[in-house]
Design an enzyme around this catalytic site. Structure first.
Site, PDB file in Angstrom:
ATOM      1  N   HIS A 178      13.251  51.173  14.905  1.00  0.00           N
ATOM      2  CA  HIS A 178      13.430  50.303  16.068  1.00  0.00           C
ATOM      3  C   HIS A 178      13.986  48.980  15.529  1.00  0.00           C
ATOM      4  O   HIS A 178      13.230  48.087  15.154  1.00  0.00           O
ATOM      5  CB  HIS A 178      12.099  50.061  16.784  1.00  0.00           C
ATOM      6  CG  HIS A 178      11.505  51.288  17.397  1.00  0.00           C
ATOM      7  ND1 HIS A 178      12.106  51.962  18.438  1.00  0.00           N
ATOM      8  CD2 HIS A 178      10.365  51.979  17.117  1.00  0.00           C
ATOM      9  CE1 HIS A 178      11.355  52.996  18.787  1.00  0.00           C
ATOM     10  NE2 HIS A 178      10.309  53.030  17.995  1.00  0.00           N
ATOM     11  N   GLU A 208       1.875  54.959  12.152  1.00  0.00           N
ATOM     12  CA  GLU A 208       1.631  53.511  12.116  1.00  0.00           C
ATOM     13  C   GLU A 208       0.314  53.141  11.443  1.00  0.00           C
ATOM     14  O   GLU A 208      -0.542  52.480  12.034  1.00  0.00           O
ATOM     15  CB  GLU A 208       1.722  52.946  13.544  1.00  0.00           C
ATOM     16  CG  GLU A 208       3.095  53.179  14.143  1.00  0.00           C
ATOM     17  CD  GLU A 208       3.293  52.512  15.509  1.00  0.00           C
ATOM     18  OE1 GLU A 208       2.334  51.997  16.084  1.00  0.00           O
ATOM     19  OE2 GLU A 208       4.461  52.511  15.988  1.00  0.00           O
ATOM     20  N   ASN A 251       4.687  58.613   9.750  1.00  0.00           N
ATOM     21  CA  ASN A 251       5.717  57.889  10.511  1.00  0.00           C
ATOM     22  C   ASN A 251       5.309  56.423  10.638  1.00  0.00           C
ATOM     23  O   ASN A 251       4.131  56.116  10.815  1.00  0.00           O
ATOM     24  CB  ASN A 251       5.774  58.549  11.907  1.00  0.00           C
ATOM     25  CG  ASN A 251       6.954  58.162  12.754  1.00  0.00           C
ATOM     26  OD1 ASN A 251       8.100  58.218  12.298  1.00  0.00           O
ATOM     27  ND2 ASN A 251       6.695  57.778  14.000  1.00  0.00           N
ATOM     28  N   ASP A 285      16.506  52.967  17.905  1.00  0.00           N
ATOM     29  CA  ASP A 285      17.203  52.165  18.896  1.00  0.00           C
ATOM     30  C   ASP A 285      17.611  50.869  18.205  1.00  0.00           C
ATOM     31  O   ASP A 285      16.963  50.444  17.249  1.00  0.00           O
ATOM     32  CB  ASP A 285      16.400  51.924  20.194  1.00  0.00           C
ATOM     33  CG  ASP A 285      14.951  51.494  19.999  1.00  0.00           C
ATOM     34  OD1 ASP A 285      14.642  50.803  19.013  1.00  0.00           O
ATOM     35  OD2 ASP A 285      14.112  51.836  20.857  1.00  0.00           O
TER      36      ASP A 285
END
Ligand code: XIL
Length: 507
Positions: A261, A157, A217, A294
């Site tokens: 996400h 991030e 990531n 997700d």
């Protein structure tokens, strides 16, 4: 030769081995097959057959049997973050939970993703430190688990929210310096904590002969575009970072994680150009993973409509269609135990070890079982401002297309070696009178010798040419060959089989 405790794929193979075959390979530690006993099904088994891992984020309290049964990869959801394991001066401490997860993964033959080293959040005692302390931590974390960790998220991030395309500005970004104010941190005179952290990680990996792959990531980098079709500037910024530091002279970055996400946030939706974006990173030569998948079950504001199972199908298909998309990890087992339980974004309902498969689970399993795409994608990515209107609808996924050839690949794997048997079926309407079968290894496998074909390898590309006796394959007929190979501790099934240049179906 010893067959280790079962990787999902291997476990399923063990089911069909006869007692004689087991005796023939000597002392065998056979685990009870834990994939569905009747069908051999599990997400991990199906993914392995397609040449990728399918993993889950977990904590020690969530290691019910479903983890080892369904998944072939494990990411500690919190237990390897610096706020848990970083001590003063970059030391590594308090690794009990992380060790539990690594040991569980090892005894279930799952690979592990280390998550994560350098991150503004959950930074614990690293918070506010300089590059030299980060470097000490990077070294200690890498050496703590060595090759037990297949992939490490070195940097997490680093990019700002709201599609600015800029880096964040809190620590560790406060270490960065843009010496000539040209808006990037890529000049030699610049300070870039991303470069310097990966440089350190690469140096540790190299000087210790580790096979661990080094990943960056982030989230909201999944599509080429964001909601409404505007360019995804965050993804573009990540692309420039990966492009810079995966190529010469750096060669620091091996893999990029798209957290995935997916929800209604305009920058977090599932766009039709997900696959094209995966592909453009893959074309840099890095592996792409969907690392924290997700999907909100209510995407009513989403460009592509609602339907969680269909959305899962679409996302999994986008990865399967790009051979260098080598793994998918869901961020938890069940909705109620998810970090975003209100979105009901996972594959199971229930909790506390008592789980029920959702429609999304079935969709993912079906899609994985179809395997990689057998059609060559167009090499040109759609322009960010004009997403292709012809992308397949999520509700009508392309079925496994019948091609002129079908390949059956089975292997028998032990610690650092394996044998494989390959059967080619001529499913075209013409006799084949000589053939060469090509494929690429997703891992570091090397063919050491072969029978009934001449097999050569260059990099990860393999070519098998017919022998004299199996040169001709009649319509509907087969030709078989076998070989022995080595691998560095992980032996994922290859994909991308092509016969005389045309893609084959894999069964
Ligand atoms: C989340 C965990 O799931 C939560 O349990 C924890 O409270 C916060 O972190 N991006 C990441 C993950 O890289 O580490 C985050 O995990 C989710 C977002």
């Amino acid at each position: 030769v010893s067959i280790g405790s079962g990787h999902p794929r291997i476990r399923s193979a063990i089911v069909v081995l006869s007692a004689a075959a087991l005796a023939a390979v000597g002392a065998v530690a056979v685990r009870t097959p834990t994939a569905d006993a009747a069908t051999g099904d599990s997400l991990g088994v199906a993914a392995e057959k397609a040449g990728l891992f399918f993993g889950v984020a977990a904590s020690p309290g969530r290691l019910s049997s479903i983890v080892g049964r369904e998944f072939s990869q494990l990411t500690p959801e919190n237990d390897m973050k610096p706020d848990t394991i970083a001590g003063s001066g970059g030391s590594v401490q308090n690794t009990g939970n992380a060790d539990t997860l690594v040991n569980y993964a090892q005894s279930n033959n799952m690979i592990v993703r280390g998550h994560t080293m350098v991150w503004y959040s959950q930074a614990g005692s690293l918070q506010g430190t300089g590059q030299s302390t980060l470097n000490t931590f990077i070294k200690n974390a890498l050496l703590k688990w060595g090759n037990k960790i297949a992939y490490w998220d070195v940097v997490n991030e680093s990019l700002d929210d709201n599609n600015t395309g800029k880096r964040r500005n809190q620590w560790p970004h406060t270490l960065d310096k843009d010496s000539n104010n040209d808006g990037d941190y890529f000049d030699d005179a610049d300070t870039d904590y991303i470069r310097d952290s990966f440089k350190q990680a690469r140096q540790v990996v190299q000087s210790n002969g580790l096979k661990t792959k080094l990943c960056i990531n982030d989230y909201d980098i999944e599509g080429l575009t964001v909601k409404g079709g505007a360019k995804n500037n965050k993804s573009e910024a990540m692309y420039q970072i990966v492009k810079k530091y995966s190529q010469e002279p750096y060669k620091y970055i091996d893999c990029v994680g798209f957290q995935s996400h997916f929800n209604d946030n305009p920058n977090s939706i599932i766009t039709d150009d997900l696959e094209a974006n995966i592909r453009r990173f893959a074309e840099l030569g890095v592996e792409v993973h969907l690392t924290e998948l997700d999907i909100d079950d209510d995407l009513s504001n989403n460009d592509i409509g609602s339907g969680q199972a269909a959305n899962y199908r679409k996302v999994v298909r986008s990865c399967l269609n790009v051979p260098k998309c080598t793994g998918i990890t869901v961020w938890g087992i069940s909705d109620s135990e998810s970090w975003r339980s209100s979105e009901r974004g996972l594959l199971f309902s229930g909790g506390n070890g008592n789980y029920t498969k959702k429609a999304a689970y079935t969709a993912v399993l079906e899609e994985l079982k179809k395997g990689r795409s057998t059609t060559s994608p167009s090499p040109t990515s759609p322009s960010p401002t004009t997403p292709s209107p012809t992308s397949p609808s999520p509700t009508t996924p392309s079925p496994t297309m019948e091609t002129g050839c079908r390949v059956a690949y089975t292997d028998n794997t032990w610690n650092n070696g394996f044998t494989a048997a390959v059967t080619i079926t001529n499913t075209s309407s013409n006799t084949i009178d000589s053939w060469s079968l090509t494929w690429s290894w997703p891992g570091d496998q090397k063919v050491t010798n072969a029978w009934n074909a001449t097999v050569t390898q260059s990099g990860n590309q393999v070519t098998a040419r017919n022998g004299g006796h199996n040169k001709t394959i009649e319509v509907g007929g087969t030709a078989s060959f076998g070989f022995q190979g080595s691998h560095g501790g992980d032996n994922p099934t290859p994909g991308g089989f092509a016969l005389n240049g045309s893609p084959c179906t894999v069964s």
